[in-house]
Structures are given as C-alpha cells and as structure tokens.
Design a protein around this motif. Structure first.
Motif, PDB file in Angstrom:
ATOM      1  N   VAL A  33       0.833  -1.208   0.000  1.00 25.38           N
ATOM      2  CA  VAL A  33       0.000   0.000   0.000  1.00 25.38           C
ATOM      3  C   VAL A  33       0.867   1.257   0.000  1.00 25.38           C
ATOM      4  CG1 VAL A  33      -1.730   1.302   1.290  1.00 25.38           C
ATOM      5  CG2 VAL A  33      -1.941  -1.172   1.094  1.00 25.38           C
ATOM      6  N   ASN A  34       1.971   1.239   0.753  1.00 19.63           N
ATOM      7  CA  ASN A  34       2.881   2.385   0.732  1.00 19.63           C
ATOM      8  C   ASN A  34       3.396   2.648  -0.678  1.00 19.63           C
ATOM      9  OD1 ASN A  34       3.122   3.609   3.318  1.00 19.63           O
ATOM     10  ND2 ASN A  34       4.194   1.814   4.070  1.00 19.63           N
ATOM     11  N   SER A  35       3.787   1.559  -1.369  1.00 21.25           N
ATOM     12  CA  SER A  35       4.273   1.715  -2.745  1.00 21.25           C
ATOM     13  C   SER A  35       3.179   2.276  -3.648  1.00 21.25           C
ATOM     14  CB  SER A  35       4.750   0.360  -3.289  1.00 21.25           C
ATOM     15  OG  SER A  35       5.868  -0.105  -2.580  1.00 21.25           O
ATOM     16  N   ALA A  36       1.963   1.748  -3.502  1.00 24.68           N
ATOM     17  CA  ALA A  36       0.856   2.190  -4.356  1.00 24.68           C
ATOM     18  C   ALA A  36       0.529   3.657  -4.109  1.00 24.68           C
ATOM     19  CB  ALA A  36      -0.372   1.320  -4.105  1.00 24.68           C
ATOM     20  N   ILE A  37       0.466   4.061  -2.848  1.00 24.43           N
ATOM     21  CA  ILE A  37       0.132   5.450  -2.542  1.00 24.43           C
ATOM     22  C   ILE A  37       1.243   6.386  -2.993  1.00 24.43           C
ATOM     23  CG2 ILE A  37      -0.187   7.074  -0.617  1.00 24.43           C
ATOM     24  CD1 ILE A  37      -1.940   4.995   0.713  1.00 24.43           C
ATOM     25  N   ASN A  38       2.504   5.950  -2.826  1.00 23.42           N
ATOM     26  CA  ASN A  38       3.619   6.759  -3.332  1.00 23.42           C
ATOM     27  C   ASN A  38       3.470   6.997  -4.830  1.00 23.42           C
ATOM     28  OD1 ASN A  38       5.096   7.322  -1.026  1.00 23.42           O
ATOM     29  ND2 ASN A  38       6.250   5.419  -1.118  1.00 23.42           N
ATOM     30  N   LEU A  39       3.108   5.938  -5.564  1.00 19.63           N
ATOM     31  CA  LEU A  39       2.958   6.072  -7.013  1.00 19.63           C
ATOM     32  C   LEU A  39       1.780   6.971  -7.379  1.00 19.63           C
ATOM     33  CD1 LEU A  39       3.744   2.412  -8.134  1.00 19.63           C
ATOM     34  CD2 LEU A  39       5.145   4.437  -8.526  1.00 19.63           C
ATOM     35  N   ILE A  40       0.703   6.877  -6.614  1.00 24.85           N
ATOM     36  CA  ILE A  40      -0.443   7.759  -6.856  1.00 24.85           C
ATOM     37  C   ILE A  40      -0.039   9.216  -6.641  1.00 24.85           C
ATOM     38  CG2 ILE A  40      -2.692   8.468  -5.959  1.00 24.85           C
ATOM     39  CD1 ILE A  40      -3.234   5.486  -5.390  1.00 24.85           C
ATOM     40  N   GLU A  41       0.674   9.469  -5.551  1.00 24.07           N
ATOM     41  CA  GLU A  41       1.118  10.836  -5.262  1.00 24.07           C
ATOM     42  C   GLU A  41       2.058  11.357  -6.335  1.00 24.07           C
ATOM     43  OE1 GLU A  41       2.708  10.500  -1.363  1.00 24.07           O
ATOM     44  OE2 GLU A  41       0.744  10.571  -0.375  1.00 24.07           O
ATOM     45  N   ILE A  42       2.919  10.461  -6.835  1.00 26.90           N
ATOM     46  CA  ILE A  42       3.814  10.853  -7.923  1.00 26.90           C
ATOM     47  C   ILE A  42       3.000  11.226  -9.154  1.00 26.90           C
ATOM     48  CG2 ILE A  42       5.547   9.988  -9.563  1.00 26.90           C
ATOM     49  CD1 ILE A  42       6.562   8.212  -7.237  1.00 26.90           C
ATOM     50  N   GLY A  43       1.966  10.431  -9.452  1.00 27.08           N
ATOM     51  CA  GLY A  43       1.108  10.731 -10.596  1.00 27.08           C
ATOM     52  C   GLY A  43       0.458  12.094 -10.470  1.00 27.08           C
ATOM     53  N   SER A  85       7.023   0.723 -16.384  1.00 24.29           N
ATOM     54  CA  SER A  85       5.579   0.798 -16.141  1.00 24.29           C
ATOM     55  C   SER A  85       5.093   2.193 -15.773  1.00 24.29           C
ATOM     56  CB  SER A  85       5.209  -0.170 -15.010  1.00 24.29           C
ATOM     57  OG  SER A  85       5.928   0.144 -13.824  1.00 24.29           O
ATOM     58  N   VAL A  86       6.022   3.113 -15.529  1.00 23.86           N
ATOM     59  CA  VAL A  86       5.645   4.473 -15.105  1.00 23.86           C
ATOM     60  C   VAL A  86       6.240   5.481 -16.083  1.00 23.86           C
ATOM     61  CG1 VAL A  86       5.769   6.184 -13.261  1.00 23.86           C
ATOM     62  CG2 VAL A  86       5.595   3.751 -12.688  1.00 23.86           C
ATOM     63  N   PRO A  87       5.418   6.268 -16.758  1.00 25.94           N
ATOM     64  CA  PRO A  87       5.958   7.269 -17.690  1.00 25.94           C
ATOM     65  C   PRO A  87       6.844   8.273 -16.966  1.00 25.94           C
ATOM     66  CG  PRO A  87       3.581   6.996 -17.976  1.00 25.94           C
ATOM     67  CD  PRO A  87       3.945   6.263 -16.727  1.00 25.94           C
ATOM     68  N   LEU A  88       7.893   8.696 -17.640  1.00 26.63           N
ATOM     69  CA  LEU A  88       8.767   9.710 -17.064  1.00 26.63           C
ATOM     70  C   LEU A  88       8.029  11.042 -16.953  1.00 26.63           C
ATOM     71  CD1 LEU A  88      12.136   9.053 -18.929  1.00 26.63           C
ATOM     72  CD2 LEU A  88      11.720   8.756 -16.493  1.00 26.63           C
TER      73      LEU A  88
END
Length: 294
Positions: free
Chosen positions: A70-80, A277-280
């Motif tokens: 969940v920490n990883s997922a939320i970090n990625l959401i915040e990055i988005g 998997s994550v656009p720059l």
C-alpha cells in the motif's frame, strides 16, 4: 462515506506512527474515527492488521505485508498527481534522483548545476545508496530515476548508458619497483588488495570478470567509498581497484600509478534507470535529455 483509498491512506499513517492517536493528530481526525476506519478495513479484508497494546499498535504479519504494497501504491499515486502539476512549464514540481556517492561527486554534479540553472523553480531531491538500494527506491516510487553503475539486469527497467568507464588498479610509491613491469591477474591477486565493499556494483563487476578468468580475490581491505579506496592506496596500504575516470587527479599528479595489466578489464558504463511501467515526468525527461543527448 470513507472510500477504500481513504482507508488505505489512514492505514499507512497508522502504520507509520504505530499509534491511533498519532495518526489522528497527523490527519486532523478524531481517534475514534481512526479506530473505526481501521476496523472497517479489517472487516473488509477479513484480516486483523494491527495488534492493539496499551502503548499503541504494531502491525501483524499480514499488516506488515499489506503496508509494503500500500505504501508503494500510494507513493505512485502521489507521484502521478505531482507529475500532472509538472506540465506547467516545469515551474513547479520535484525531480528525485537516486545516485551513488562516487557517481554523484565525479559525474552528476556538473549536470545538476546546469539543470538547476535552467529550471531554478524545480525542487531537487537526491537519495544516495548502493545500486541495489537505489533500484528498490525506484520500484517503490521514492525516486524518479536512478543514475548508477551498469550493468543492471532487470526486465522492469529501462536502462540507458551515459558514459563509459574503466576499472583499473593503482598503487603508491611503496610498490613502484615491484610493479614496474606488466603483470597478470594471478600475480596481482597475491598482493594486498583494496576493494569496495561486496555490495558495490563496481566490485561485483570486477570480481565476476576475474572469476571468469579463474582468479578469486581475497581483499585485504573492503571499504565503503571510492575516495577511501584511493586514499588507502595513496598511503601504501595496498593495490586498489578504482575507476580510472574518477582517479585522474591522483594519476596526473603522480600521487598514484596505474598497474600495467597484461589484460585489460572490459569497460562498463554509468547509466540511467527508470521504470518501464511508469511514464517519465517532464522534469525527468528533460534531465535525461541532458544526461543522454541524442
């Protein structure tokens, strides 16, 4: 009504604080509301996530596992969310770079200076560590790109080479007569050797190459930084395995001499890693253009 995502955000804050009251203070909520949210999430998952104690809460085994994801997922959401904002001509936003100490000092600093001069409003965050540590930070969404020693073999990553570098061995005045002629690897490893610690990608590369030649190393010293390795060689503690490009000042001044090897170690590269998997982000893209020009 509290959404599932909100429940997970609360779950992460409770896990970080190991306290319902601490989480309530951070989130500006009441402690009963925090407790009710965790109970709701536990009910939906049919799993106890925290052990309640008089001193606070600790995650169960299931809770610890879920926290990691969940920490990883939320970090990625915040990055988005941050990356959307960065489209405003790079006037806001943050570029987070993972890089090793040596590469940061000898390769990245001039690039960072040029980038900062071009985009002064962007925040720069630098994380230091070994290549393995930095790749873990990249995968968890804590950095945008990693600048590190190659090779890095991971199907989840885009890897771009920036600069070729060469591994070599150097020595101080004490060994000048002994090493006045070319030597082979079998003879070299009989001398007191100074290497980086085993977790270093640079060390692994040279060690694997020597093993492919049937030569096993047993270093006298294993150190945590390239600068320390060089300094140990300078005071005649042994023969040091270094990156030639990062030792040029010592070699040009005559403080160190390069071992004449009968066979050269193949060159490798410094490179930039990013997630497939994550656009720059726009900031990462611009910085990458600076590091790896067309």
């Amino acid at each position: 009504m509290v959404s599932k995502l909100d429940l997970y955000r609360i779950f992460c804050v409770v896990g970080r604080n190991e306290s319902f009251s601490g989480a309530a203070k951070e989130l500006f909520m009441t402690q009963p509301a925090i407790s009710q949210s965790i109970m709701q999430l536990e009910k939906e998952l049919d799993t106890r996530l925290f052990n309640r104690t008089p001193k606070g809460v600790t995650p169960t085994n299931e809770g610890s596992l879920l926290l990691e994801y969940v920490n990883s997922a939320i970090n990625l959401i915040e990055i988005g969310e941050e990356k959307i904002a960065e489209f405003k001509n790079l006037t806001i936003g943050e570029l987070r770079i993972g890089v090793g100490d040596t590469i940061s000092k000898y390769f990245l600093l001039p690039q960072l200076e040029a980038f900062r001069n071009r985009y002064p409003s962007l925040k720069l965050k630098i994380e230091n560590g070994t290549t393995d540590t930095l790749i873990s930070l990249l995968k968890s969404g804590e950095v945008d790109i990693v600048v590190c020693n190659l090779p890095v073999d991971d199907d989840a990553l885009n890897v771009r080479s920036c600069m070729d570098i060469h591994d070599t061995f150097v020595y101080g005045d004490k060994y000048r007569k002994l090493l006045a002629r070319p030597i082979g690897f079998q003879e070299l490893v009989k001398l007191p050797l100074i290497f980086l610690e085993p977790s270093s990608n640079s060390r692994k590369y040279v060690e694997d190459f020597l093993l492919s030649k049937g030569v096993k190393i047993s270093p006298e010293f294993e150190l945590g930084s390239h600068d320390l390795v060089v300094e140990f060689a300078r005071i005649n503690m042994g023969i040091a395995c270094v990156t030639r490009e990062f030792t040029e000042d010592y070699l040009e001044s005559g403080m160190l001499q390069e071992v004449q090897l009968k066979e050269q170690i193949p060159h490798r590269s410094i490179g930039v890693c990013s997630l497939k998997s994550v656009p720059l982000s726009p900031a990462s893209t611009r910085f990458l253009e600076l590091l790896v020009p067309e």
